[in-house]
Write a protein that holds these residues in place. Structure first.
Motif, PDB file in Angstrom:
ATOM      1  N   LEU A   1      -2.608  -2.545   8.326  1.00 40.11           N
ATOM      2  CA  LEU A   1      -1.713  -1.462   7.921  1.00 40.11           C
ATOM      3  C   LEU A   1      -0.387  -1.934   7.359  1.00 40.11           C
ATOM      4  O   LEU A   1       0.191  -1.284   6.512  1.00 40.11           O
ATOM      5  CB  LEU A   1      -1.410  -0.555   9.124  1.00 40.11           C
ATOM      6  N   GLY A   2       0.117  -3.018   7.858  1.00 43.94           N
ATOM      7  CA  GLY A   2       1.477  -3.416   7.532  1.00 43.94           C
ATOM      8  C   GLY A   2       1.598  -4.251   6.275  1.00 43.94           C
ATOM      9  O   GLY A   2       0.649  -4.434   5.509  1.00 43.94           O
ATOM     10  N   THR A   3       2.803  -4.734   6.072  1.00 43.33           N
ATOM     11  CA  THR A   3       3.101  -5.672   4.998  1.00 43.33           C
ATOM     12  C   THR A   3       3.898  -6.816   5.610  1.00 43.33           C
ATOM     13  O   THR A   3       4.373  -6.725   6.737  1.00 43.33           O
ATOM     14  CB  THR A   3       3.930  -5.005   3.876  1.00 43.33           C
ATOM     15  N   SER A   4       4.036  -7.865   4.854  1.00 38.45           N
ATOM     16  CA  SER A   4       4.800  -9.013   5.327  1.00 38.45           C
ATOM     17  C   SER A   4       5.707  -9.495   4.208  1.00 38.45           C
ATOM     18  O   SER A   4       5.314  -9.482   3.038  1.00 38.45           O
ATOM     19  CB  SER A   4       3.838 -10.118   5.760  1.00 38.45           C
ATOM     20  N   ILE A   5       6.879  -9.935   4.544  1.00 41.02           N
ATOM     21  CA  ILE A   5       7.909 -10.417   3.622  1.00 41.02           C
ATOM     22  C   ILE A   5       8.408  -9.267   2.736  1.00 41.02           C
ATOM     23  O   ILE A   5       9.490  -8.766   2.937  1.00 41.02           O
ATOM     24  CB  ILE A   5       7.434 -11.614   2.764  1.00 41.02           C
ATOM     25  N   LEU A   6       7.615  -8.842   1.755  1.00 41.66           N
ATOM     26  CA  LEU A   6       8.008  -7.726   0.897  1.00 41.66           C
ATOM     27  C   LEU A   6       7.212  -6.475   1.275  1.00 41.66           C
ATOM     28  O   LEU A   6       6.001  -6.554   1.437  1.00 41.66           O
ATOM     29  CB  LEU A   6       7.751  -8.062  -0.574  1.00 41.66           C
ATOM     30  N   PRO A   7       7.864  -5.323   1.360  1.00 44.74           N
ATOM     31  CA  PRO A   7       7.156  -4.083   1.723  1.00 44.74           C
ATOM     32  C   PRO A   7       6.417  -3.488   0.518  1.00 44.74           C
ATOM     33  O   PRO A   7       6.701  -2.382   0.072  1.00 44.74           O
ATOM     34  CB  PRO A   7       8.286  -3.178   2.214  1.00 44.74           C
ATOM     35  N   VAL A   8       5.463  -4.244  -0.020  1.00 47.95           N
ATOM     36  CA  VAL A   8       4.757  -3.845  -1.233  1.00 47.95           C
ATOM     37  C   VAL A   8       3.257  -3.998  -1.030  1.00 47.95           C
ATOM     38  O   VAL A   8       2.792  -4.988  -0.472  1.00 47.95           O
ATOM     39  CB  VAL A   8       5.180  -4.744  -2.425  1.00 47.95           C
ATOM     40  N   ARG A   9       2.510  -2.996  -1.502  1.00 46.10           N
ATOM     41  CA  ARG A   9       1.050  -3.081  -1.600  1.00 46.10           C
ATOM     42  C   ARG A   9       0.670  -2.510  -2.958  1.00 46.10           C
ATOM     43  O   ARG A   9       1.164  -1.458  -3.357  1.00 46.10           O
ATOM     44  CB  ARG A   9       0.359  -2.285  -0.505  1.00 46.10           C
ATOM     45  N   PHE A  10      -0.216  -3.205  -3.657  1.00 49.71           N
ATOM     46  CA  PHE A  10      -0.729  -2.721  -4.933  1.00 49.71           C
ATOM     47  C   PHE A  10      -2.169  -3.185  -5.059  1.00 49.71           C
ATOM     48  O   PHE A  10      -2.443  -4.389  -5.004  1.00 49.71           O
ATOM     49  CB  PHE A  10       0.103  -3.270  -6.105  1.00 49.71           C
ATOM     50  N   GLY A  11      -3.080  -2.253  -5.166  1.00 49.34           N
ATOM     51  CA  GLY A  11      -4.491  -2.601  -5.292  1.00 49.34           C
ATOM     52  C   GLY A  11      -5.137  -3.042  -3.992  1.00 49.34           C
ATOM     53  O   GLY A  11      -6.289  -3.452  -3.975  1.00 49.34           O
ATOM     54  N   VAL A  12      -4.387  -3.000  -2.904  1.00 55.23           N
ATOM     55  CA  VAL A  12      -4.899  -3.364  -1.580  1.00 55.23           C
ATOM     56  C   VAL A  12      -4.412  -2.299  -0.606  1.00 55.23           C
ATOM     57  O   VAL A  12      -3.362  -2.444   0.014  1.00 55.23           O
ATOM     58  CB  VAL A  12      -4.403  -4.762  -1.129  1.00 55.23           C
ATOM     59  N   PRO A  13      -5.158  -1.210  -0.492  1.00 54.61           N
ATOM     60  CA  PRO A  13      -4.691  -0.140   0.391  1.00 54.61           C
ATOM     61  C   PRO A  13      -4.709  -0.564   1.860  1.00 54.61           C
ATOM     62  O   PRO A  13      -5.546  -1.374   2.268  1.00 54.61           O
ATOM     63  CB  PRO A  13      -5.685   0.998   0.139  1.00 54.61           C
ATOM     64  N   PRO A  14      -3.788  -0.034   2.659  1.00 55.67           N
ATOM     65  CA  PRO A  14      -3.830  -0.309   4.097  1.00 55.67           C
ATOM     66  C   PRO A  14      -5.088   0.300   4.690  1.00 55.67           C
ATOM     67  O   PRO A  14      -5.625   1.268   4.155  1.00 55.67           O
ATOM     68  CB  PRO A  14      -2.574   0.361   4.634  1.00 55.67           C
ATOM     69  N   GLU A  15      -5.558  -0.293   5.790  1.00 57.03           N
ATOM     70  CA  GLU A  15      -6.788   0.220   6.387  1.00 57.03           C
ATOM     71  C   GLU A  15      -6.804   0.030   7.893  1.00 57.03           C
ATOM     72  O   GLU A  15      -6.234  -0.913   8.419  1.00 57.03           O
ATOM     73  CB  GLU A  15      -8.018  -0.482   5.795  1.00 57.03           C
ATOM     74  N   ILE A  16      -7.459   0.957   8.546  1.00 59.44           N
ATOM     75  CA  ILE A  16      -7.911   0.773   9.915  1.00 59.44           C
ATOM     76  C   ILE A  16      -9.423   0.688   9.771  1.00 59.44           C
ATOM     77  O   ILE A  16     -10.066   1.642   9.347  1.00 59.44           O
ATOM     78  CB  ILE A  16      -7.510   1.942  10.833  1.00 59.44           C
TER      79      ILE A  16
END
Length: 191
Positions: A165-180
Protein backbone atom coordinates in the motif's frame (compact mmCIF):
# COMPACT_ATOMS: atom_id res chain seq x y z
CA UNK A 1 -6.88 -21.28 3.21
CA UNK A 2 -6.33 -17.59 2.49
CA UNK A 3 -3.37 -15.31 3.00
CA UNK A 4 -3.90 -11.57 3.08
CA UNK A 5 -0.80 -9.52 2.40
CA UNK A 6 -0.67 -6.02 3.81
CA UNK A 7 2.42 -3.84 3.69
CA UNK A 8 2.36 -0.38 5.24
CA UNK A 9 5.35 1.50 6.57
CA UNK A 10 5.63 2.94 10.05
CA UNK A 11 3.03 1.06 12.03
CA UNK A 12 3.54 3.40 14.97
CA UNK A 13 3.19 6.59 12.94
CA UNK A 14 -0.54 6.99 13.51
CA UNK A 15 -1.63 5.91 10.03
CA UNK A 16 -5.40 6.10 9.53
CA UNK A 17 -5.56 2.43 8.52
CA UNK A 18 -3.49 1.08 11.42
CA UNK A 19 -6.56 0.67 13.62
CA UNK A 20 -7.97 -1.68 11.01
CA UNK A 21 -4.79 -3.78 11.14
CA UNK A 22 -5.34 -4.30 14.87
CA UNK A 23 -8.82 -5.57 14.07
CA UNK A 24 -7.63 -8.40 11.82
CA UNK A 25 -8.82 -11.78 13.03
CA UNK A 26 -8.23 -15.14 11.40
CA UNK A 27 -9.02 -18.67 12.47
CA UNK A 28 -5.39 -19.71 11.96
CA UNK A 29 -3.89 -16.52 13.41
CA UNK A 30 -2.47 -13.24 12.14
CA UNK A 31 1.26 -13.25 11.47
CA UNK A 32 3.93 -10.68 10.58
CA UNK A 33 7.57 -10.14 9.73
CA UNK A 34 9.34 -6.82 10.23
CA UNK A 35 10.79 -4.83 7.34
CA UNK A 36 13.57 -2.31 6.95
CA UNK A 37 11.35 0.71 7.77
CA UNK A 38 10.11 -1.01 10.93
CA UNK A 39 13.70 -1.43 12.06
CA UNK A 40 14.63 2.13 11.08
CA UNK A 41 11.74 3.46 13.18
CA UNK A 42 12.05 1.12 16.20
CA UNK A 43 11.95 -2.62 15.49
CA UNK A 44 11.58 -3.82 19.08
CA UNK A 45 8.74 -1.37 19.80
CA UNK A 46 6.91 -2.30 16.60
CA UNK A 47 7.27 -6.00 17.36
CA UNK A 48 5.95 -5.46 20.89
CA UNK A 49 2.97 -3.45 19.58
CA UNK A 50 2.09 -6.10 17.00
CA UNK A 51 2.29 -8.87 19.57
CA UNK A 52 0.28 -6.80 22.09
CA UNK A 53 -2.52 -6.84 19.53
CA UNK A 54 -2.30 -10.60 18.96
CA UNK A 55 -0.18 -10.51 15.78
CA UNK A 56 2.65 -13.02 16.07
CA UNK A 57 6.00 -11.92 14.60
CA UNK A 58 8.20 -14.62 13.09
CA UNK A 59 11.88 -13.71 12.84
CA UNK A 60 13.91 -16.68 11.52
CA UNK A 61 11.33 -18.90 13.16
CA UNK A 62 8.42 -21.14 12.21
CA UNK A 63 5.19 -22.41 13.71
CA UNK A 64 2.55 -24.97 12.78
CA UNK A 65 -0.53 -23.04 11.74
CA UNK A 66 -3.15 -25.76 11.43
CA UNK A 67 -2.47 -28.66 13.78
CA UNK A 68 -2.87 -31.57 13.47
CA UNK A 69 -2.18 -31.09 9.73
CA UNK A 70 1.38 -30.49 8.67
CA UNK A 71 1.01 -26.89 7.46
CA UNK A 72 3.73 -24.57 8.77
CA UNK A 73 4.43 -20.86 8.40
CA UNK A 74 8.01 -19.58 8.59
CA UNK A 75 9.23 -15.99 8.75
CA UNK A 76 12.69 -14.92 7.62
CA UNK A 77 14.31 -11.75 9.03
CA UNK A 78 14.63 -8.64 6.88
CA UNK A 79 17.40 -8.81 4.28
CA UNK A 80 18.65 -5.26 4.89
CA UNK A 81 18.24 -4.74 8.63
CA UNK A 82 17.98 -8.22 10.12
CA UNK A 83 20.08 -11.33 9.88
CA UNK A 84 18.06 -13.47 7.47
CA UNK A 85 18.64 -17.18 8.00
CA UNK A 86 16.41 -19.46 5.94
CA UNK A 87 17.92 -22.62 7.45
CA UNK A 88 17.30 -21.38 11.00
CA UNK A 89 13.73 -20.43 10.10
CA UNK A 90 13.09 -23.97 8.82
CA UNK A 91 15.10 -25.80 11.48
CA UNK A 92 12.09 -27.13 13.44
CA UNK A 93 9.79 -27.72 10.46
CA UNK A 94 9.33 -31.47 9.88
CA UNK A 95 10.78 -32.57 6.51
CA UNK A 96 7.40 -33.82 5.26
CA UNK A 97 5.48 -30.66 6.25
CA UNK A 98 4.02 -28.17 3.82
CA UNK A 99 5.71 -24.85 4.53
CA UNK A 100 4.98 -21.29 3.45
CA UNK A 101 7.79 -18.79 4.02
CA UNK A 102 7.31 -15.06 4.22
CA UNK A 103 9.87 -12.33 4.50
CA UNK A 104 9.89 -8.59 3.88
CA UNK A 105 12.55 -8.41 1.15
CA UNK A 106 12.42 -10.65 -1.95
CA UNK A 107 16.21 -10.85 -2.20
CA UNK A 108 16.26 -13.93 0.05
CA UNK A 109 14.19 -15.99 -2.43
CA UNK A 110 17.19 -17.61 -4.18
CA UNK A 111 18.06 -19.24 -0.83
CA UNK A 112 14.67 -20.96 -0.48
CA UNK A 113 14.94 -24.73 -0.70
CA UNK A 114 12.64 -26.72 -2.99
CA UNK A 115 10.71 -28.02 0.06
CA UNK A 116 9.10 -24.59 0.52
CA UNK A 117 5.66 -24.67 -1.15
CA UNK A 118 5.36 -20.88 -1.44
CA UNK A 119 7.52 -17.88 -0.59
CA UNK A 120 5.97 -14.45 -0.09
CA UNK A 121 7.57 -10.99 0.15
CA UNK A 122 6.92 -7.27 -0.24
CA UNK A 123 9.46 -4.41 0.09
CA UNK A 124 9.77 -3.36 -3.55
CA UNK A 125 6.40 -1.56 -3.86
CA UNK A 126 6.60 -2.88 -7.42
CA UNK A 127 9.13 -0.12 -8.06
CA UNK A 128 6.36 2.46 -7.43
CA UNK A 129 6.75 3.69 -11.02
CA UNK A 130 6.31 1.60 -14.16
CA UNK A 131 6.66 3.49 -17.41
CA UNK A 132 5.23 2.25 -20.71
CA UNK A 133 7.95 0.57 -22.82
CA UNK A 134 10.64 1.42 -20.23
CA UNK A 135 9.49 -0.61 -17.25
CA UNK A 136 10.46 0.18 -13.68
CA UNK A 137 13.37 2.66 -13.45
CA UNK A 138 14.09 1.80 -9.79
CA UNK A 139 13.40 -1.40 -7.88
CA UNK A 140 15.02 -1.68 -4.43
CA UNK A 141 16.43 -5.16 -5.04
CA UNK A 142 19.81 -6.47 -6.07
CA UNK A 143 17.89 -8.41 -8.75
CA UNK A 144 16.25 -5.35 -10.34
CA UNK A 145 12.85 -6.12 -11.92
CA UNK A 146 13.25 -9.90 -11.52
CA UNK A 147 11.36 -9.89 -8.19
CA UNK A 148 9.54 -6.55 -8.49
CA UNK A 149 5.96 -7.80 -8.22
CA UNK A 150 3.48 -10.60 -8.75
CA UNK A 151 3.67 -14.37 -9.07
CA UNK A 152 7.06 -15.71 -10.07
CA UNK A 153 7.93 -19.35 -10.76
CA UNK A 154 11.63 -20.20 -10.71
CA UNK A 155 13.05 -23.72 -10.89
CA UNK A 156 9.63 -25.09 -9.94
CA UNK A 157 9.40 -22.86 -6.84
CA UNK A 158 6.49 -20.43 -6.37
CA UNK A 159 7.07 -16.90 -5.16
CA UNK A 160 4.69 -13.97 -4.73
CA UNK A 161 5.74 -10.33 -4.25
CA UNK A 162 3.07 -7.84 -3.22
CA UNK A 163 3.32 -4.19 -4.24
CA UNK A 164 1.69 -3.26 -0.91
CA UNK A 165 0.00 0.00 0.00
CA UNK A 166 2.69 2.48 0.87
CA UNK A 167 5.48 4.32 -0.85
CA UNK A 168 9.09 4.84 0.07
CA UNK A 169 11.35 7.90 -0.29
CA UNK A 170 9.01 9.73 -2.71
CA UNK A 171 5.21 9.58 -2.23
CA UNK A 172 4.65 8.66 -5.89
CA UNK A 173 3.05 5.71 -7.68
CA UNK A 174 2.56 5.52 -11.44
CA UNK A 175 1.57 2.35 -13.25
CA UNK A 176 1.89 0.36 -10.02
CA UNK A 177 -1.35 0.61 -8.07
CA UNK A 178 -1.30 -0.10 -4.33
CA UNK A 179 -2.72 -3.47 -3.39
CA UNK A 180 -3.83 -5.69 -0.58
CA UNK A 181 -3.25 -9.15 -2.04
CA UNK A 182 -5.48 -12.08 -1.19
CA UNK A 183 -3.91 -15.42 -2.06
CA UNK A 184 -6.21 -18.44 -2.07
CA UNK A 185 -4.19 -21.59 -1.66
CA UNK A 186 -5.41 -25.05 -2.51
CA UNK A 187 -3.75 -28.40 -1.98
CA UNK A 188 -2.49 -30.04 -5.16
CA UNK A 189 -4.45 -33.04 -6.29
CA UNK A 190 -2.31 -36.18 -6.16
CA UNK A 191 -2.83 -38.41 -9.18
Amino acid sequence: FRIILYWKHSLLSGSSCIGQLWELRARLGVWAVLGNHDWWLDGPAIRAELERHGIRVLDNDAAPIDPPTSLWLAGVADYWEGKPDVHLALEHVPPDATVIVFTHNPDVFPEMPARVALSIAGHTHGGQVRLPLLGRPIVPSRFGERYAAGHIVEQGRDFFVSTGLGTSILPVRFGVPPEISVLRLQARQVR
